[in-house]
Design an enzyme around this catalytic site. Structure first.
Site, PDB file in Angstrom:
ATOM      1  N   ASN A 150       7.415  -5.430   0.403  1.00 36.85           N
ATOM      2  CA  ASN A 150       7.740  -5.327   1.914  1.00 36.85           C
ATOM      3  C   ASN A 150       8.064  -6.444   2.744  1.00 36.85           C
ATOM      4  O   ASN A 150       7.577  -7.486   2.492  1.00 36.85           O
ATOM      5  CB  ASN A 150       6.370  -4.775   2.707  1.00 36.85           C
ATOM      6  CG  ASN A 150       5.689  -3.456   2.090  1.00 36.85           C
ATOM      7  OD1 ASN A 150       6.153  -2.419   2.529  1.00 36.85           O
ATOM      8  ND2 ASN A 150       5.263  -3.603   1.018  1.00 36.85           N
ATOM      9  N   ASP A 185       3.356  -5.015  -3.437  1.00 39.97           N
ATOM     10  CA  ASP A 185       2.160  -3.956  -3.881  1.00 39.97           C
ATOM     11  C   ASP A 185       2.300  -3.895  -5.470  1.00 39.97           C
ATOM     12  O   ASP A 185       3.480  -3.725  -5.933  1.00 39.97           O
ATOM     13  CB  ASP A 185       2.298  -2.568  -3.212  1.00 39.97           C
ATOM     14  CG  ASP A 185       2.233  -2.846  -1.731  1.00 39.97           C
ATOM     15  OD1 ASP A 185       1.466  -3.849  -1.280  1.00 39.97           O
ATOM     16  OD2 ASP A 185       2.823  -2.015  -1.096  1.00 39.97           O
ATOM     17  N   GLY A 193       3.191  -5.061   7.861  1.00 35.00           N
ATOM     18  CA  GLY A 193       2.502  -4.842   8.949  1.00 35.00           C
ATOM     19  C   GLY A 193       1.543  -6.073   9.625  1.00 35.00           C
ATOM     20  O   GLY A 193       1.058  -6.782   8.675  1.00 35.00           O
ATOM     21  N   ARG A 237       5.340  -9.008   1.219  1.00 39.97           N
ATOM     22  CA  ARG A 237       4.130  -8.637   0.713  1.00 39.97           C
ATOM     23  C   ARG A 237       4.594  -7.574  -0.440  1.00 39.97           C
ATOM     24  O   ARG A 237       5.426  -6.941  -0.519  1.00 39.97           O
ATOM     25  CB  ARG A 237       3.234  -7.703   1.468  1.00 39.97           C
ATOM     26  CG  ARG A 237       1.818  -7.722   0.981  1.00 39.97           C
ATOM     27  CD  ARG A 237       0.956  -6.677   1.878  1.00 39.97           C
ATOM     28  NE  ARG A 237       1.433  -5.209   1.575  1.00 39.97           N
ATOM     29  CZ  ARG A 237       1.664  -4.286   2.297  1.00 39.97           C
ATOM     30  NH1 ARG A 237       2.069  -4.651   3.661  1.00 39.97           N
ATOM     31  NH2 ARG A 237       2.082  -3.234   1.769  1.00 39.97           N
ATOM     32  N   TYR A 288      -3.867   3.025   8.142  1.00 41.28           N
ATOM     33  CA  TYR A 288      -3.965   2.681   9.491  1.00 41.28           C
ATOM     34  C   TYR A 288      -4.778   3.163  10.249  1.00 41.28           C
ATOM     35  O   TYR A 288      -5.226   2.655  11.410  1.00 41.28           O
ATOM     36  CB  TYR A 288      -2.348   2.829  10.210  1.00 41.28           C
ATOM     37  CG  TYR A 288      -1.206   2.204   9.574  1.00 41.28           C
ATOM     38  CD1 TYR A 288      -1.170   0.809   9.631  1.00 41.28           C
ATOM     39  CD2 TYR A 288      -0.322   2.863   8.759  1.00 41.28           C
ATOM     40  CE1 TYR A 288      -0.282   0.117   9.047  1.00 41.28           C
ATOM     41  CE2 TYR A 288       0.812   2.228   8.187  1.00 41.28           C
ATOM     42  CZ  TYR A 288       0.760   0.957   8.307  1.00 41.28           C
ATOM     43  OH  TYR A 288       1.725   0.055   7.843  1.00 41.28           O
ATOM     44  N   GLU A 317       6.566  -2.321  -5.135  1.00 44.72           N
ATOM     45  CA  GLU A 317       7.403  -2.405  -3.929  1.00 44.72           C
ATOM     46  C   GLU A 317       7.421  -3.630  -3.463  1.00 44.72           C
ATOM     47  O   GLU A 317       6.179  -4.416  -3.675  1.00 44.72           O
ATOM     48  CB  GLU A 317       7.467  -1.186  -3.277  1.00 44.72           C
ATOM     49  CG  GLU A 317       6.123  -0.972  -2.356  1.00 44.72           C
ATOM     50  CD  GLU A 317       6.133  -0.068  -1.426  1.00 44.72           C
ATOM     51  OE1 GLU A 317       6.870   0.000  -0.141  1.00 44.72           O
ATOM     52  OE2 GLU A 317       5.470   1.090  -1.248  1.00 44.72           O
ATOM     53  N   GLU A 358       8.197   4.476  11.438  1.00 44.99           N
ATOM     54  CA  GLU A 358       7.109   3.321  11.409  1.00 44.99           C
ATOM     55  C   GLU A 358       7.027   2.772  12.692  1.00 44.99           C
ATOM     56  O   GLU A 358       6.561   1.605  12.844  1.00 44.99           O
ATOM     57  CB  GLU A 358       7.280   2.243  10.392  1.00 44.99           C
ATOM     58  CG  GLU A 358       7.204   2.770   8.873  1.00 44.99           C
ATOM     59  CD  GLU A 358       7.391   1.796   7.980  1.00 44.99           C
ATOM     60  OE1 GLU A 358       6.305   0.912   7.559  1.00 44.99           O
ATOM     61  OE2 GLU A 358       8.672   1.693   7.407  1.00 44.99           O
ATOM     62  N   SER A 414       5.228   2.416   4.538  1.00 42.09           N
ATOM     63  CA  SER A 414       3.876   2.740   5.041  1.00 42.09           C
ATOM     64  C   SER A 414       3.386   3.941   4.340  1.00 42.09           C
ATOM     65  O   SER A 414       2.840   4.688   4.849  1.00 42.09           O
ATOM     66  CB  SER A 414       3.856   3.140   6.475  1.00 42.09           C
ATOM     67  OG  SER A 414       3.951   1.911   7.216  1.00 42.09           O
TER      68      SER A 414
END
Length: 307
Positions: A273, A258, A277, A256, A217, A271, A23, A151
């Site tokens: 994070n 998900d 990002g 964050r 992205y 998951e 990443e 990602s």
């Protein structure tokens, strides 16, 4: 008191970005955005493009704290956090334990299961013999994932035994354990957490098979719905679930989560994070804007969590 005077409380701040994970490219974009946001608020911030050894630039830099924006292994998995603890340098985000747990999707799921939180069924794929057992236990479709990549790197959907083997081989290239997870048909959401509070949720919509690296992205076809379209009471219930998911792992500062909501309305945690990002396509800044927090204020608040 002016912002420039307030900013002095942070001292000299190293914005650590890059690294050597898969990443790296995203981290550099995130890091440069964070750096510009901090500078705009008068913070004495210095960008550091981290190479193989993250300690080298810190040892003689006389930094008072670190804004960690290194995504993936080496920056998000407890390694950097442990080094900073040893050096006595405060940093943003979660500590060693939460960072290590969150980076490992399998151990995250085990923690959630132990706490009675919903996460999709899965099976570890360690050899070709596991593929038939997986097909029998989970059925199809499934999504195959490297356990320690972010990602959506290395992830793919398998519709049958042949595709399962191909997906397993692809995910096995990332030097970590690989697992298959039951495919959840429904809507995908993400919820940012900032200093113990859940920000407005975002519903993700993509024409891709799933919200993969390209959808995250590069693609212009991904749609982000914020407000997410849920009734306020239902959104609050999901935000409470997200906060429990973070508390279970020990997430601090920001992060964050998900999750998917299937066609029956059942939520499934996917998951966490711990260093999300912060690019122009990223979700945390989007959620923050919906809550009335602009980008510069967002990075300021994240940095404040290191005090």
């Amino acid at each position: 008191m002016s912002e420039s005077v307030d900013a002095a409380k942070f001292g000299r701040v190293a914005v650590m970005m890059g690294g050597i994970s898969a990443e790296r490219e995203v981290s550099l974009k995130s890091g440069n955005a964070v750096l510009q946001g901090l500078l705009a608020r008068g913070v004495n911030a210095i960008g550091i493009d981290v190479g193989i050894n993250p300690l080298d630039p810190l040892l003689n830099g006389h930094y008072d704290r670190v804004f960690n924006i290194m995504h993936g292994r080496g920056g998000e998995d407890g390694v950097l956090q442990g080094a900073l603890e040893a050096l006595g340098i405060p940093y943003t985000g979660s500590g060693v334990l939460a960072s290590a747990l969150s980076m490992d999707k399998l151990r995250t799921k085990l923690c959630w299961m132990g706490a009675g939180l919903p996460t999709p069924r899965w099976m570890l794929l360690e050899s070709a013999a596991d593929l038939d057992r997986c097909a029998a236990a989970l059925g199809f479709p499934v999504i195959v994932k490297p356990s320690e990549e972010g990602s959506s790197i290395g992830m793919s959907r398998a519709e049958n035994r042949q595709e399962l083997e191909k997906s397993w081989q692809q995910a096995s290239q990332f030097n970590c354990r690989v697992f298959a997870e039951s495919w959840i048909t429904g809507k995908e959401y993400t919820a940012a957490v900032l200093r113990g509070q859940a920000l407005p949720m975002i519903r993700l919509e993509t024409p891709h098979v799933f919200y993969d690296y390209d959808a995250k992205y590069r693609a212009e076809s991904t749609r982000y719905h914020c407000p997410c379209g849920l009734p306020a009471e239902r959104e609050a219930q999901l935000q409470e679930l997200v906060l429990k998911a973070c508390e279970c792992i020990g997430v601090e500062g920001w992060g964050r989560v998900d999750l998917l909501v299937d066609e029956s309305g059942q939520p499934w945690l996917i998951e966490v994070n711990t260093v999300p990002g912060m690019t122009d396509h990223s979700l945390v800044p989007m959620a923050a804007r919906s809550a009335g927090i602009d980008f510069d204020e967002l990075v300021w608040r994240i940095l404040e969590s290191s005090l």
